[in-house]
Enzyme design. Structure first.
Site, PDB file in Angstrom:
ATOM      1  N   ASP A   1       0.817  -1.212   0.000  1.00  0.00           N
ATOM      2  CA  ASP A   1       0.000   0.000   0.000  1.00  0.00           C
ATOM      3  C   ASP A   1       0.852   1.264   0.000  1.00  0.00           C
ATOM      4  O   ASP A   1       0.394   2.344   0.372  1.00  0.00           O
ATOM      5  CB  ASP A   1      -0.950   0.022   1.209  1.00  0.00           C
ATOM      6  CG  ASP A   1      -0.208  -0.006   2.544  1.00  0.00           C
ATOM      7  OD1 ASP A   1       1.034  -0.200   2.529  1.00  0.00           O
ATOM      8  OD2 ASP A   1      -0.866   0.159   3.587  1.00  0.00           O
TER       9      ASP A   1
ATOM     10  N   HIS B   1      29.221   9.891  -9.508  1.00  0.00           N
ATOM     11  CA  HIS B   1      27.893   9.943  -8.898  1.00  0.00           C
ATOM     12  C   HIS B   1      27.771   8.963  -7.728  1.00  0.00           C
ATOM     13  O   HIS B   1      26.696   8.412  -7.486  1.00  0.00           O
ATOM     14  CB  HIS B   1      26.811   9.669  -9.951  1.00  0.00           C
ATOM     15  CG  HIS B   1      26.608  10.822 -10.880  1.00  0.00           C
ATOM     16  ND1 HIS B   1      25.996  10.684 -12.108  1.00  0.00           N
ATOM     17  CD2 HIS B   1      26.940  12.124 -10.779  1.00  0.00           C
ATOM     18  CE1 HIS B   1      25.966  11.866 -12.719  1.00  0.00           C
ATOM     19  NE2 HIS B   1      26.534  12.746 -11.927  1.00  0.00           N
TER      20      HIS B   1
ATOM     21  N   ASP C   1      28.781  16.891  -3.034  1.00  0.00           N
ATOM     22  CA  ASP C   1      27.994  17.453  -4.133  1.00  0.00           C
ATOM     23  C   ASP C   1      26.545  17.342  -3.675  1.00  0.00           C
ATOM     24  O   ASP C   1      26.003  16.236  -3.566  1.00  0.00           O
ATOM     25  CB  ASP C   1      28.233  16.688  -5.433  1.00  0.00           C
ATOM     26  CG  ASP C   1      27.674  17.421  -6.649  1.00  0.00           C
ATOM     27  OD1 ASP C   1      26.869  18.361  -6.469  1.00  0.00           O
ATOM     28  OD2 ASP C   1      28.019  17.051  -7.785  1.00  0.00           O
TER      29      ASP C   1
ATOM     30  N   ASP D   1      22.983  23.853  -5.947  1.00  0.00           N
ATOM     31  CA  ASP D   1      23.871  22.767  -6.384  1.00  0.00           C
ATOM     32  C   ASP D   1      25.312  23.216  -6.175  1.00  0.00           C
ATOM     33  O   ASP D   1      25.830  24.026  -6.940  1.00  0.00           O
ATOM     34  CB  ASP D   1      23.601  22.440  -7.855  1.00  0.00           C
ATOM     35  CG  ASP D   1      24.383  21.226  -8.341  1.00  0.00           C
ATOM     36  OD1 ASP D   1      25.066  20.591  -7.531  1.00  0.00           O
ATOM     37  OD2 ASP D   1      24.297  20.929  -9.544  1.00  0.00           O
TER      38      ASP D   1
ATOM     39  N   HIS E   1      33.549  14.838 -17.400  1.00  0.00           N
ATOM     40  CA  HIS E   1      32.182  15.355 -17.423  1.00  0.00           C
ATOM     41  C   HIS E   1      32.205  16.782 -17.948  1.00  0.00           C
ATOM     42  O   HIS E   1      33.262  17.357 -18.183  1.00  0.00           O
ATOM     43  CB  HIS E   1      31.528  15.286 -16.041  1.00  0.00           C
ATOM     44  CG  HIS E   1      32.259  16.068 -14.972  1.00  0.00           C
ATOM     45  ND1 HIS E   1      32.103  17.423 -14.790  1.00  0.00           N
ATOM     46  CD2 HIS E   1      33.153  15.654 -14.026  1.00  0.00           C
ATOM     47  CE1 HIS E   1      32.848  17.814 -13.769  1.00  0.00           C
ATOM     48  NE2 HIS E   1      33.511  16.768 -13.301  1.00  0.00           N
TER      49      HIS E   1
ATOM     50  N   HIS F   1      26.034  23.028 -16.364  1.00  0.00           N
ATOM     51  CA  HIS F   1      24.677  22.720 -16.809  1.00  0.00           C
ATOM     52  C   HIS F   1      23.761  23.835 -16.320  1.00  0.00           C
ATOM     53  O   HIS F   1      24.101  24.588 -15.415  1.00  0.00           O
ATOM     54  CB  HIS F   1      24.201  21.349 -16.303  1.00  0.00           C
ATOM     55  CG  HIS F   1      24.212  21.197 -14.800  1.00  0.00           C
ATOM     56  ND1 HIS F   1      23.233  21.725 -13.976  1.00  0.00           N
ATOM     57  CD2 HIS F   1      25.092  20.569 -13.975  1.00  0.00           C
ATOM     58  CE1 HIS F   1      23.498  21.429 -12.719  1.00  0.00           C
ATOM     59  NE2 HIS F   1      24.630  20.739 -12.685  1.00  0.00           N
TER      60      HIS F   1
ATOM     61  N   ARG G   1      36.224  18.269  -6.694  1.00  0.00           N
ATOM     62  CA  ARG G   1      35.288  19.008  -7.546  1.00  0.00           C
ATOM     63  C   ARG G   1      34.876  20.266  -6.793  1.00  0.00           C
ATOM     64  O   ARG G   1      34.604  20.218  -5.589  1.00  0.00           O
ATOM     65  CB  ARG G   1      34.066  18.153  -7.898  1.00  0.00           C
ATOM     66  CG  ARG G   1      33.112  18.840  -8.858  1.00  0.00           C
ATOM     67  CD  ARG G   1      32.178  17.859  -9.571  1.00  0.00           C
ATOM     68  NE  ARG G   1      31.257  17.161  -8.692  1.00  0.00           N
ATOM     69  CZ  ARG G   1      31.345  15.857  -8.410  1.00  0.00           C
ATOM     70  NH1 ARG G   1      32.359  15.124  -8.912  1.00  0.00           N
ATOM     71  NH2 ARG G   1      30.472  15.263  -7.615  1.00  0.00           N
TER      72      ARG G   1
ATOM     73  N   GLU H   1      32.269  23.570  -7.207  1.00  0.00           N
ATOM     74  CA  GLU H   1      31.116  24.002  -8.001  1.00  0.00           C
ATOM     75  C   GLU H   1      30.418  25.203  -7.361  1.00  0.00           C
ATOM     76  O   GLU H   1      30.161  25.220  -6.159  1.00  0.00           O
ATOM     77  CB  GLU H   1      30.117  22.854  -8.127  1.00  0.00           C
ATOM     78  CG  GLU H   1      28.844  23.199  -8.895  1.00  0.00           C
ATOM     79  CD  GLU H   1      27.890  22.028  -8.952  1.00  0.00           C
ATOM     80  OE1 GLU H   1      27.028  22.008  -9.844  1.00  0.00           O
ATOM     81  OE2 GLU H   1      27.993  21.120  -8.094  1.00  0.00           O
TER      82      GLU H   1
END
Length: 420
Positions: A36, A239, A256, A267, A339, A343, A382, A384
């Site tokens: 459920d 990721h 991240d 982000d 990468h 974006h 990284r 950002e």
């Protein structure tokens, strides 16, 4: 968000539509999980952008005929028994106040309403959000509706609204920019709390909890995406999100993560040494990525091609890795940087729009996230930021965090002294 925002969005959309057309948009509903239980519901972002409605199973229909547009929202019929279990559904007055759509009908009247629209009128166009990632994806309500309508009314031309609305969403309004700024600030505050409580030997999920606490204490109920909190070798996996490892003494920790504030996303990627001190090798790699981040930011301005930012990143990182001897040939960079540097950012973390094939314009919000990932050394870095394209350059929406090696080490020394 005020309903005027959504009214403006719909007005822009109507300018792109043919006359003698019907437009239909679906909020969607939560997918069944098992027994459920259902998965959490998140409104289709294009539907939200056009209506301001965040409830499941709501449908929006607009008819454009002889240059005039009529709008109708279809909401669920109130069910007092189910309300005792799950709460009240949206009322007509609440739907009007959220969306600015005056005509509210019950969802069980949708079929008869659609049939009535074709009684005495000749519609030639049907517009729906037909986003489909691949052939194997389950059909969305809009795709099923469009397929059924094409059979029932074969003279209709079916048009996909997904790229149209996506392009409208690329340039952010002042209201949207303020929500993105707020999401970035809360995200940054969460990062500061992680730094202030980090020490060697902690599990990654323990560190993550310090970020989560700040968000929950600010009333944030959703994250922009599953948090990546990766220590040591895990930071070289782009990721990674298990967050079950141990941040051992000497490890770098790569974050991240992002807060979602009123459906708009922060982000930020951030890297720091869990013991508060970079090794010489970690400093070298970190400084390369930080300088790259800052040089990319300086290049953000109206008119620059989106892909130029990544081309610059590739040149910069290639030169630096050749200089320090990590690579011997330019084509080897792909081993350590694989990468894109940027974006679009908005209602989706990887926001919609054909932004990679056009030049930047004022009002776009993009990320800037160069990185280097060296598995054989268990070093992942990284860095950002979220960057607004302004009329004459840029504004960093996520500034204020300690970013240089000295700033990070000083901040951690000051805030972690009571943890020793």
């Amino acid at each position: 968000m005020d309903k005027k925002f959504f009214i403006r969005n719909r007005s822009k959309l109507y300018e792109t539509l043919e006359d003698q057309s019907l437009t239909i948009l679906f909020a969607g509903e939560a997918a069944h999980q098992s027994a459920d239980e259902s998965y959490p519901f998140y409104p289709n972002r294009n539907f939200y952008y056009m209506t301001g409605i965040t409830e499941p199973k709501v449908v929006f229909v607009a008819a454009k005929f002889n240059g005039e547009v009529s709008e109708t929202l279809f909401i669920q019929r109130a069910d007092p028994w189910m309300a005792r279990w799950y709460g009240e559904t949206i009322t007509p007055d609440e739907a009007r106040e959220a969306s600015g759509v005056e005509n509210i009908e019950l969802l069980d009247k949708l079929d008869s309403f659609i049939r009535s629209q074709f009684d005495g009128r000749v519609y030639r166009h049907l517009y729906a959000d037909l986003e489909t990632k691949s052939w194997e994806y389950p059909a969305r309500p809009a795709n099923k509706f469009a397929a059924d309508a094409a059979v029932t009314y074969p003279y209709l031309s079916v048009h996909n609204l997904y790229p149209v609305i996506s392009d409208l969403r690329v340039v952010k309004s002042p209201e949207e920019i303020e929500l993105l700024r707020r999401a970035g600030q809360i995200t940054a505050d969460g990062i500061r709390n992680v730094l202030a409580n980090a020490k060697p030997g902690m599990k990654e999920y323990e560190l993550e909890a310090y970020f989560n606490f700040v968000l929950k204490s600010r009333g944030i109920t959703e994250f922009a995406f599953p948090t990546i909190l990766a220590s040591g070798y895990n930071g070289t996996v782009l990721h990674y999100s298990a967050n079950t490892g141990t941040a051992a003494d000497g490890n770098l920790v790569l974050l991240d993560l992002g807060a979602q504030y009123q459906y708009y996303n922060g982000d930020i990627s951030y890297t720091f040494p869990v013991n508060g001190k970079f090794t010489d090798r970690q400093k070298t790699i970190y400084d390369i990525v930080l300088r790259c981040n800052r040089e990319v930011t300086k290049r953000v301005k109206p008119g620059i091609a989106f892909e130029d930012l990544n081309d610059f990143t590739i040149r910069f990182l290639t030169e630096e890795l050749l200089r320090i001897g990590l690579i011997q040939k330019p084509e080897e960079l792909r081993k350590y940087y694989f990468h894109h540097v940027s974006h679009s950012l908005g209602l989706d973390t990887h926001d919609v729009g054909n932004y990679r094939d056009i030049n930047l314009v004022p009002g776009e919000v993009i990320t800037n996230e160069p990185g280097l990932y060296i598995p054989e050394e268990s070093i992942g870095v990284r860095i950002e930021d979220d960057v607004l394209v302004t009329e004459d350059g840029y504004e960093v929406l996520t500034g204020g965090l300690p970013r240089t090696v000295d700033e990070i080490e000083s901040y951690m020394a000051e805030h972690n002294k009571n943890l020793q």
